[in-house]
Design an enzyme around this catalytic site. Structure first.
Site, PDB file in Angstrom:
ATOM      1  N   LYS A   4       0.816  -1.212   0.000  1.00 32.80           N
ATOM      2  CA  LYS A   4       0.000   0.000   0.000  1.00 32.80           C
ATOM      3  C   LYS A   4       0.852   1.265   0.000  1.00 32.80           C
ATOM      4  CE  LYS A   4      -4.266  -1.784   2.027  1.00 32.80           C
ATOM      5  NZ  LYS A   4      -5.238  -1.663   3.132  1.00 32.80           N
ATOM      6  N   ARG A   5       2.014   1.192   0.636  1.00 36.77           N
ATOM      7  CA  ARG A   5       2.862   2.392   0.666  1.00 36.77           C
ATOM      8  C   ARG A   5       3.444   2.699  -0.706  1.00 36.77           C
ATOM      9  NH1 ARG A   5       8.428   1.286   1.163  1.00 36.77           N
ATOM     10  NH2 ARG A   5       8.902  -0.926   1.443  1.00 36.77           N
TER      11      ARG A   5
END
Length: 477
Positions: A241-242
């Site tokens: 997700k980052r």
């Protein structure tokens, strides 16, 4: 042969960016050959599959512009067909029932682990007499896979990939409760749907060997496989997700255009010389699997944003106005009036030149729809706090009020005459104008803004700024 591809996501969450690229590659390959692109929802995991996730997948694929052919197939609804194939294999002696208990299998795995052996089912019930089956135990159905030789996948991306058959065990086709496994369902569905090319992530490559064996056991033609390397983050680590491993809908909400996403996803693992800007029509003409690389591609949020800026500048002004209006209403806290929408449309050429996303466009266009008097940001308020600037604005406003025409050229010429008469540079009046008319220190060219706002709104906003009028409760103009 008509090329038929498919995208087959599991509805256990959003349509992530890797799934979006897989769908795109399948769609482009089918369209390149004038074939069919089919959609199948693999919802056999009933505990994790949700209607909301199914809708999110439909919505994401539609937003990307990847129209599929025919009706979407729901895999769970075909469970009886999947089971029938397993029973046919049983009848032909190509599958068998295994009655090992979970405790037996667990003990076997622990023994293999302790000896450093691969954890594989060793075919305990493969050749045993079914009469030895324990009473009241339904057992699972396993494929009687070849134990000698090797299985070779002629992969269009990975090349020839092979595995010794003694490294593969007899996979389960039906669970003890009679429900089909994923591996069985996928093969039956791909066959029944006439899939000619299975294009998917290379994390499925190990599945391909078992699926190949099942195709052969059923006497069916094996589709052509193409396993695409996965997407990594810009730092080379597994995408998370980052890095940008978000749902496709999140990119829409962040203000990216679908055509920019298609172009960017296309270039993640596929190339056509040094071309970076590739329209969808050009992509359909050029796309092939030979140009898919074997190394993982890297997701770069900065490149995506830059590419989106390019497509923003190419986009139709009416379309951008329609897309940005809901964003403006959310920011303004009220509906955008027809007059406000008309201003945004009229000013779109200048607005989109400076925006890389729809969110940036909404931020820069907001002043066109806000009611008078405007709230000024810190820099604009500082500019308007200067008495000399307010006086200059008032005098300039008095001069332009009588202009015969209200064009950006006429307004700029009037400003030039006004400042030169005072021995000043044009910026001396431009910055106070920007503060008064937009409430900010940055904007599209200010004389363009004045032309878009029109005579009455421009003079009214100058009057508000020079008289110190205070903003009231916001309602979009």
């Amino acid at each position: 042969m008509t090329v038929v591809t498919r995208f087959a996501p599991s509805p256990t969450g959003f349509l992530h960016i890797g799934g979006g690229r897989t769908a795109l590659f399948n769609w482009l390959f089918a369209r390149h050959f004038g074939g069919k692109f089919l959609l199948r929802i693999e919802d056999t995991d009933r505990a994790r599959s949700t209607p909301e996730a199914v809708e999110a997948i439909f919505d994401g694929i539609k937003w990307l512009g990847l129209n599929w052919d025919g009706e979407a197939v729901m895999q769970f609804a075909r469970a009886d067909r999947h089971a029938a194939v397993a029973h046919q294999l049983l009848a032909e002696g190509k599958a068998y029932r295994c009655y090992c208990s979970q405790d037996e299998l667990t003990a076997l795995r622990e023994e293999q682990r302790a000896k450093g052996l691969p954890m594989r089912y060793p075919g305990i019930w493969r050749d045993r007499d079914p009469s030895e089956a324990p009473a009241g135990v339904p057992g699972v159905v396993r494929l009687k896979a070849p134990s000698e030789g090797e299985t070779i996948i002629a992969d269009l991306v990975q090349g020839d990939v092979r595995v010794a058959n003694d490294q593969l065990d007899d996979m389960v086709l039906l669970r003890a409760d009679g429900t089909p496994t994923y591996m069985l369902s996928v093969v039956v569905d791909d066959h029944d749907m006439g899939i000619t090319h299975v294009i998917r992530g290379d994390d499925h490559l190990t599945n391909a060997f078992r699926q190949y064996q099942l195709y052969k056991a059923c006497g069916w033609e094996v589709p052509t496989f193409a396993h695409i390397p996965l997407i990594h983050g810009a730092d080379g680590a597994k995408l998370s997700k980052r890095h940008g491993a978000l749902g496709v809908d999140a990119y829409r909400d962040m203000g990216f255009l679908p055509e920019a996403m298609r172009n960017y996803l296309l270039r993640l693992g596929w190339s056509h010389g040094d071309d970076e800007i590739i329209s969808t029509e050009q992509a359909k003409e050029w796309f092939n699997l030979e140009s898919v690389g074997r190394s993982p591609s890297r997701f770069d949020f900065v490149k995506l944003t830059q590419l989106n800026g390019h497509y923003m500048r190419l986009a139709d002004d009416d379309r951008l106005t329609a897309l940005v209006t809901p964003m403006l209403e959310a920011k303004a806290g009220a509906a955008v009036s027809p007059a406000g929408a008309a201003r945004v449309r009229a000013g779109m050429t200048g607005l989109k030149e400076r925006a890389k996303t729809m969110l940036e466009l909404a931020d820069s266009a907001l002043f066109y729809v806000l009611p008078r008097p405007l709230t000024q940001d810190e820099k604009a308020a500082k500019t308007m706090a200067d008495a000399a600037s307010r006086d200059d604005l008032s005098q300039y406003a008095a001069q332009i009020a009588a202009l015969a025409g209200w064009s950006r050229e006429a307004l700029e010429e009037a400003a030039r005459i006004f400042t030169e008469a005072r021995g000043q540079k044009l910026g001396k009046i431009a910055q106070p104008l920007r503060a008064a008319l937009t409430g900010s220190s940055v904007s599209p060219p200010i004389f363009e803004v004045m032309e878009v706002l029109g005579r009455d709104e421009t003079l009214g906003r100058i009057e508000d700024a020079t008289s110190g009028a205070r903003p009231s409760e916001p309602t979009a103009a």
